[in-house]
Design a protein around this motif. Structure first.
Motif, PDB file in Angstrom:
ATOM      1  N   ARG A  32      -0.669   6.897   1.163  1.00 55.10           N
ATOM      2  CA  ARG A  32      -1.984   7.693   1.132  1.00 55.10           C
ATOM      3  C   ARG A  32      -2.990   6.503   1.628  1.00 55.10           C
ATOM      4  N   SER A  33      -3.004   5.469   0.893  1.00 61.64           N
ATOM      5  CA  SER A  33      -4.182   4.344   1.302  1.00 61.64           C
ATOM      6  C   SER A  33      -4.030   3.837   2.758  1.00 61.64           C
ATOM      7  N   CYS A  34      -2.970   3.548   3.135  1.00 60.58           N
ATOM      8  CA  CYS A  34      -2.584   3.106   4.286  1.00 60.58           C
ATOM      9  C   CYS A  34      -3.042   3.851   5.700  1.00 60.58           C
ATOM     10  N   TYR A  75     -13.700   3.849  -3.191  1.00 59.15           N
ATOM     11  CA  TYR A  75     -12.074   4.502  -2.829  1.00 59.15           C
ATOM     12  C   TYR A  75     -11.207   3.572  -3.806  1.00 59.15           C
ATOM     13  N   GLN A  76     -10.282   4.512  -4.386  1.00 61.34           N
ATOM     14  CA  GLN A  76      -9.163   3.879  -5.170  1.00 61.34           C
ATOM     15  C   GLN A  76      -8.011   3.445  -4.359  1.00 61.34           C
ATOM     16  N   VAL A  77      -7.554   2.324  -4.180  1.00 65.85           N
ATOM     17  CA  VAL A  77      -6.542   1.839  -3.269  1.00 65.85           C
ATOM     18  C   VAL A  77      -5.284   1.815  -4.181  1.00 65.85           C
ATOM     19  N   ASP A  78      -4.339   2.476  -3.751  1.00 69.10           N
ATOM     20  CA  ASP A  78      -3.144   2.444  -4.714  1.00 69.10           C
ATOM     21  C   ASP A  78      -1.791   1.853  -4.047  1.00 69.10           C
ATOM     22  N   TYR A  79      -0.723   1.401  -4.738  1.00 71.40           N
ATOM     23  CA  TYR A  79       0.449   0.857  -4.277  1.00 71.40           C
ATOM     24  C   TYR A  79       1.715   1.520  -4.763  1.00 71.40           C
ATOM     25  N   ARG A 105     -10.241  -1.566  -5.524  1.00 66.57           N
ATOM     26  CA  ARG A 105     -11.641  -1.106  -4.510  1.00 66.57           C
ATOM     27  C   ARG A 105     -11.323  -2.072  -3.298  1.00 66.57           C
ATOM     28  N   HIS A 115      -3.035   6.288  -7.761  1.00 66.87           N
ATOM     29  CA  HIS A 115      -4.015   7.258  -7.760  1.00 66.87           C
ATOM     30  C   HIS A 115      -3.876   8.660  -8.288  1.00 66.87           C
ATOM     31  N   PHE A 151       0.679  -1.275  -0.014  1.00 64.04           N
ATOM     32  CA  PHE A 151       0.014   0.007  -0.042  1.00 64.04           C
ATOM     33  C   PHE A 151       0.792   1.040  -0.159  1.00 64.04           C
TER      34      PHE A 151
END
Length: 442
Positions: free
Chosen positions: A102-104, A260-264, A283, A272, A99
């Motif tokens: 941002r997503s984390c 919500y868009q999860v990014d890595y 998602r 994102h 992750f």
């Protein structure tokens, strides 16, 4: 090394398997003992071998003398092992994508807002470490976390009560009953209240075995529930690409997909901020009511009062479907013939009688079985599958024979051509010699 296992008896296999399990337990125990010794060392003696991906004690340095070694490993670095370890990148077996912060951070704040006190992190090492990092730095945060992960390297950084070496595709605890009990205790504490499971499986994995495993974890959680709470569900966040929605909902009908868009961090595509088809397709699927989950407005999410949930900015509410229908973040168009919204790149095909890409093929079955075209079964259970395989094998071997025959004919032609050219060359030389002889004699 394991080729001789096939000749062992059942009892010998059990003994052999027990020995392997004992070896694994011993190795992980040594890793944890090493960690306790490691943190007692002064900063200048704390070293990490990047080649072997392991912490080094002073006695280990000679063995790794020719390797690339990083020194002065701080306590902060030890608390963020996912940044210290190289991600596994074998796409066929164990590709590991982590992750982005941002997503984390969004997930950590969301879990805290929803009031969860324990998080079972299945294949989410970065979320696990961020929860622990926040708990150690914020006295108000009382969230605890347990990581279940296939990557045994994390056993160097966590004790038995915070990490279990685990395979989510077959619900296997490598450390045996001891690790199983750690997980059971974690799920059933406080009669199962205040716990959530967050999982981020490999996207190449099949949904069905994952669903079977998650249902076993749910059953483990339900063992600690009273009869009055038997209707309750274990709260879950399943992070997966949006195009698996139908498969996930097939096994978990109560799940819905968030926008919500999860990014890595280490994935070139799942980022994102990109628009159109280039944005992250990942998602969150959950059984928590979507009206309880607030998505960040500063990132372009808005609340739809008709759907009673947060959606992406481009996801417009369709008055005909009475829903915000977009799945991929783009604005979808309503097709009155299909009576549903479809992707903006799709058009209605009068031959297929449904919407598809403009350059699609109308031939062949689109639903049901790909062998016979029937709608009541899939290819794997088709009664004609063996006939189809036989035909395919016949066609395959026929094609191979034709290819060999063409190759053989080509070689014969080249040989014949070569012989003909050689004959022509010899004849030409003979005539030139005869003409030269006649010229000299005249």
């Amino acid at each position: 090394m394991y080729s001789g296992c096939l000749s062992l008896s059942h009892q010998e296999l059990e003994t052999f398997g027990g020995q392997l399990q004992c070896m694994a337990l011993f190795a992980e125990h040594c890793s944890r003992v090493k960690y306790l010794k490691f943190i007692e060392l002064p900063l200048s003696q704390r070293k990490f071998c990047q080649r072997c991906q392991q912490l080094l004690l002073p006695d280990d340095e000679e063995k790794h003398r020719k390797h690339q070694i990083v020194g002065d490993i701080s306590i902060t670095q030890l608390k963020r092992p996912s940044q210290l370890l190289y991600p596994l990148e074998n796409k066929k077996t164990n590709a590991q994508y982590l992750f982005a912060d941002r997503s984390c951070l969004f997930l950590v704040d969301l879990l805290s807002t929803l009031g969860f006190r324990r998080v079972l992190c299945v294949g989410t090492p970065r979320l696990h470490e961020l929860i622990r990092l926040k708990a150690s730095g914020d006295k108000k945060s009382n969230i605890k976390s347990l990581l279940l992960d296939i990557d045994f390297r994390y056993s160097q950084f966590y004790m038995e009560d915070s990490f279990c070496h685990y395979n989510m595709f077959n619900h296997h605890f490598f450390d045996g009953k001891a690790a199983l009990e750690v997980c059971r205790t974690f799920l059933q504490k406080d009669k199962g209240e205040g716990v959530i499971m967050v999982t981020d499986p490999p996207f190449g994995g099949l949904v069905e075995p994952l669903a079977v495993t998650f249902k076993k974890l749910i059953a483990m959680w339900k063992e600690g529930q009273s009869q009055d709470n038997s209707h309750k569900e274990l709260p879950i966040f399943w992070i997966f690409p949006y195009f698996f929605e139908s498969r996930i909902c097939q096994f978990f009908p109560s799940f819905c997909m968030l926008d919500y868009q999860v990014d890595y961090d280490n994935h070139a595509l799942y980022k994102h901020g990109k628009t159109g088809r280039k944005q992250s397709p990942v998602r969150i699927f959950t059984n928590i009511p979507p009206n309880k989950i607030i998505l960040p407005i500063e990132e372009g999410y808005r609340f739809c009062p008709l759907c009673q949930r947060y959606v992406s900015l481009e996801n417009q509410h369709c008055e005909h479907c009475n829903s915000c229908t977009s799945k991929d973040g783009r604005k979808w168009n309503h097709c009155f013939l299909c009576k549903k919204c479809v992707k903006p790149s799709w058009i209605h095909c009068n031959i297929c009688n449904h919407c598809a890409l403009p350059d699609h093929s109308c031939n062949g079955p689109k639903d049901g079985c790909f062998i016979c075209g029937e709608l009541d079964h899939k290819r794997s259970t088709c009664p004609n599958i063996f006939t189809s395989k036989k035909v395919n094998n016949t066609l395959f071997f026929r094609a191979v024979r034709k290819r060999k025959q063409r190759k053989s004919n080509k070689m014969k032609m080249e040989t014949t051509k070569g012989q003909s050219m050689n004959h022509t060359t010899v004849t030409g030389k003979k005539k030139r010699r005869e003409k030269a002889h006649q010229y000299l004699c005249s």
